[in-house]
Scaffold this motif. Sequence first.
Motif, mmCIF file in Angstrom:
data_model
loop_
_atom_site.group_PDB
_atom_site.id
_atom_site.type_symbol
_atom_site.label_atom_id
_atom_site.label_comp_id
_atom_site.label_asym_id
_atom_site.label_seq_id
_atom_site.Cartn_x
_atom_site.Cartn_y
_atom_site.Cartn_z
ATOM 1 N N PHE A 41 0.857 -1.191 0.000
ATOM 2 C CA PHE A 41 0.000 0.000 0.000
ATOM 3 C C PHE A 41 0.891 1.238 0.000
ATOM 4 O O PHE A 41 1.767 1.386 0.852
ATOM 5 C CB PHE A 41 -0.915 0.005 1.212
ATOM 6 C CG PHE A 41 -1.744 1.255 1.321
ATOM 7 C CD1 PHE A 41 -2.721 1.533 0.377
ATOM 8 C CD2 PHE A 41 -1.546 2.153 2.352
ATOM 9 C CE1 PHE A 41 -3.486 2.696 0.464
ATOM 10 C CE2 PHE A 41 -2.299 3.303 2.457
ATOM 11 C CZ PHE A 41 -3.272 3.576 1.509
ATOM 12 N N GLU A 91 -0.405 4.817 -0.930
ATOM 13 C CA GLU A 91 -1.021 6.072 -0.500
ATOM 14 C C GLU A 91 -2.506 6.086 -0.848
ATOM 15 O O GLU A 91 -2.928 5.496 -1.848
ATOM 16 C CB GLU A 91 -0.329 7.254 -1.200
ATOM 17 C CG GLU A 91 -0.772 8.629 -0.744
ATOM 18 C CD GLU A 91 0.011 9.736 -1.418
ATOM 19 O OE1 GLU A 91 -0.618 10.625 -2.021
ATOM 20 O OE2 GLU A 91 1.266 9.703 -1.352
ATOM 21 N N ASN A 92 -3.267 6.763 -0.017
ATOM 22 C CA ASN A 92 -4.648 7.115 -0.338
ATOM 23 C C ASN A 92 -4.628 8.566 -0.794
ATOM 24 O O ASN A 92 -4.495 9.482 0.011
ATOM 25 C CB ASN A 92 -5.541 6.931 0.885
ATOM 26 C CG ASN A 92 -7.005 7.243 0.590
ATOM 27 O OD1 ASN A 92 -7.330 7.962 -0.358
ATOM 28 N ND2 ASN A 92 -7.895 6.718 1.412
ATOM 29 N N HIS A 93 -4.742 8.768 -2.092
ATOM 30 C CA HIS A 93 -4.673 10.118 -2.662
ATOM 31 C C HIS A 93 -6.030 10.464 -3.261
ATOM 32 O O HIS A 93 -6.465 9.832 -4.224
ATOM 33 C CB HIS A 93 -3.577 10.187 -3.741
ATOM 34 C CG HIS A 93 -3.408 11.549 -4.333
ATOM 35 N ND1 HIS A 93 -2.717 12.552 -3.687
ATOM 36 C CD2 HIS A 93 -3.846 12.081 -5.505
ATOM 37 C CE1 HIS A 93 -2.726 13.645 -4.435
ATOM 38 N NE2 HIS A 93 -3.410 13.383 -5.551
ATOM 39 N N GLU A 122 -8.940 9.775 -2.248
ATOM 40 C CA GLU A 122 -9.802 8.594 -2.170
ATOM 41 C C GLU A 122 -9.499 7.543 -3.233
ATOM 42 O O GLU A 122 -10.299 6.643 -3.484
ATOM 43 C CB GLU A 122 -11.284 8.989 -2.235
ATOM 44 C CG GLU A 122 -11.708 9.896 -1.083
ATOM 45 C CD GLU A 122 -13.175 10.260 -1.167
ATOM 46 O OE1 GLU A 122 -14.020 9.350 -1.025
ATOM 47 O OE2 GLU A 122 -13.454 11.445 -1.394
ATOM 48 N N ARG A 123 -8.342 7.630 -3.867
ATOM 49 C CA ARG A 123 -7.837 6.573 -4.745
ATOM 50 C C ARG A 123 -6.756 5.813 -3.981
ATOM 51 O O ARG A 123 -5.838 6.433 -3.413
ATOM 52 C CB ARG A 123 -7.233 7.120 -6.029
ATOM 53 C CG ARG A 123 -8.229 7.526 -7.103
ATOM 54 C CD ARG A 123 -8.874 8.844 -6.807
ATOM 55 N NE ARG A 123 -9.553 9.378 -8.004
ATOM 56 C CZ ARG A 123 -10.377 10.422 -7.962
ATOM 57 N NH1 ARG A 123 -10.645 11.028 -6.812
ATOM 58 N NH2 ARG A 123 -10.924 10.867 -9.079
ATOM 59 N N LEU A 124 -6.840 4.494 -3.983
ATOM 60 C CA LEU A 124 -5.885 3.675 -3.238
ATOM 61 C C LEU A 124 -4.825 3.143 -4.202
ATOM 62 O O LEU A 124 -5.134 2.403 -5.135
ATOM 63 C CB LEU A 124 -6.603 2.508 -2.561
ATOM 64 C CG LEU A 124 -7.739 2.895 -1.610
ATOM 65 C CD1 LEU A 124 -8.439 1.653 -1.080
ATOM 66 C CD2 LEU A 124 -7.223 3.744 -0.462
ATOM 67 N N TYR A 157 -1.512 0.870 -5.005
ATOM 68 C CA TYR A 157 -0.773 -0.309 -4.546
ATOM 69 C C TYR A 157 0.369 -0.619 -5.515
ATOM 70 O O TYR A 157 0.179 -0.650 -6.733
ATOM 71 C CB TYR A 157 -1.689 -1.526 -4.444
ATOM 72 C CG TYR A 157 -2.570 -1.510 -3.217
ATOM 73 C CD1 TYR A 157 -2.181 -2.150 -2.041
ATOM 74 C CD2 TYR A 157 -3.786 -0.839 -3.230
ATOM 75 C CE1 TYR A 157 -2.986 -2.130 -0.911
ATOM 76 C CE2 TYR A 157 -4.604 -0.814 -2.108
ATOM 77 C CZ TYR A 157 -4.199 -1.458 -0.952
ATOM 78 O OH TYR A 157 -4.992 -1.440 0.166
ATOM 79 N N ASN A 190 -12.661 5.700 -4.547
ATOM 80 C CA ASN A 190 -12.781 4.290 -4.154
ATOM 81 C C ASN A 190 -12.131 3.334 -5.153
ATOM 82 O O ASN A 190 -12.150 2.129 -4.956
ATOM 83 C CB ASN A 190 -14.234 3.877 -3.932
ATOM 84 C CG ASN A 190 -14.338 2.595 -3.109
ATOM 85 O OD1 ASN A 190 -13.613 2.407 -2.133
ATOM 86 N ND2 ASN A 190 -15.228 1.694 -3.513
ATOM 87 N N VAL A 246 -9.049 1.322 -6.881
ATOM 88 C CA VAL A 246 -7.692 0.849 -6.605
ATOM 89 C C VAL A 246 -6.868 1.040 -7.874
ATOM 90 O O VAL A 246 -7.257 0.577 -8.953
ATOM 91 C CB VAL A 246 -7.692 -0.645 -6.214
ATOM 92 C CG1 VAL A 246 -6.278 -1.216 -6.239
ATOM 93 C CG2 VAL A 246 -8.287 -0.822 -4.827
#
Length: 449
Positions: free
Chosen positions: A316, A318-320, A322-324, A326, A416, A418
Amino acid sequence: MKKLIHFPYESILVLGLAKSGTAAATTLLEQGKKVRINDQNAKESDANVKQLKEMGAELILGSHPIRVLDGIEVIVKNPGISYDNPIVTAAQQRGIPVITEIEIAGQLASGPIIGITGSNGKTTTTTLTTEMLKQSEKPVKVAGNIGIVATDVAKNLHPNENLVLELSSFQLMGVDQFKPKIAVLLNIFKAHLDYHKTWENYKQAKYNIFKNQTKDDFLVYNAEDKSLIEAIKLSKAQKIPFSVKRKQSEGAWLDNEAIYFKEEKIMERKDIVLLGLHNYENILASVGAAKLSGATNEGIQKVLSMFTGVKHRLQFVENHCERLFYNDSKATNCLATQKALSAFNQPIILLAGGLDRGNGFDELLPYMKHVKAMVLFGETASKLENLGMKAQISNIRITKNVQTAVQEAYEISEPNDVILLSPACASWDQYRTFEERGDIFIQAVHTLV
């Protein structure tokens, strides 16, 4: 340092330096052996070359003349050098054994060795096992294919210290007497056939991890891998299965509520933070190896409640907005990407592509149901585009490299989503290593605005 008692060779050729060759040559010289070094790329001015020359090594650099074999009793080969190298081929024709430095490390280690191999999951399992022992206050060191030369660590190992070794097929193909106290076999599927030439050769290299084990040793294996089930019948070790599907009264397993070792509950499944079914396999293998080495439930729980993954292995980032994001740059084959895609139940934008080894990608098709878009790069971009069309993915883009792929993926993403780098290919068409590819991905994510 422990003496190499069961190493009946005095005149040794170290073929290829790099880190493992340098460590092997240094150790053999320290043991009073006569060492000749042959490396095509090393230079007289290199610091390690100067040091080895001062220690008494004979150096033949810049080419591979057959005369390097004159008077030689054994070759210690760098794992990266192919077995169709002319020197290796000539040595085998002359009956000269060819080993890797893992063989030396195995003889020098005073403490018990936990050897871990498999087509996928080696680094995660090696890291988990090591951390479980550390958190259980068990003395432990780690080395091998994880990036730390085994010989350097083994020769300074105390008798009460565990040595956890990540072992590749390249390393295991060159062992003779090597014997871990605990061998871990995670899985096996067709890989590295450009190096091993045949599926049988590749399997046999992996199975070398248990070939010298006795009834006093342990073999931790994946009870759901049919190839392994057949192979381990030849093992003399005590067999410790692990399974993500069924109870294993003699090994590690899980159900919907918890993970277990034999009949003992280790921890609640909901408290494990690592994602993916494949990582549950890695976790169970680690639990088996760690418990056999004296790890406590508390130590295991502490690791599994905090460990979010090894860098470049479904990491993981970063949550940028609300986009995750990987980073699974270590996914250099289809099986690894299958496992990454299986880890998510939300929309995925897949970043993939790389070195073209001649294979197709249809085996990814059943795992594409959550993929809403693809951003592709490298030599295999057009092949992966065909896969996307078969999967009826309407948004497919071909871009220049990983850096531009991050920007394009972000532009077409929604909250939301990935955004997953899982290339299904080696990196060598554009990047020196999968680590470099992953680092560029991470940097690109961190610079998004």
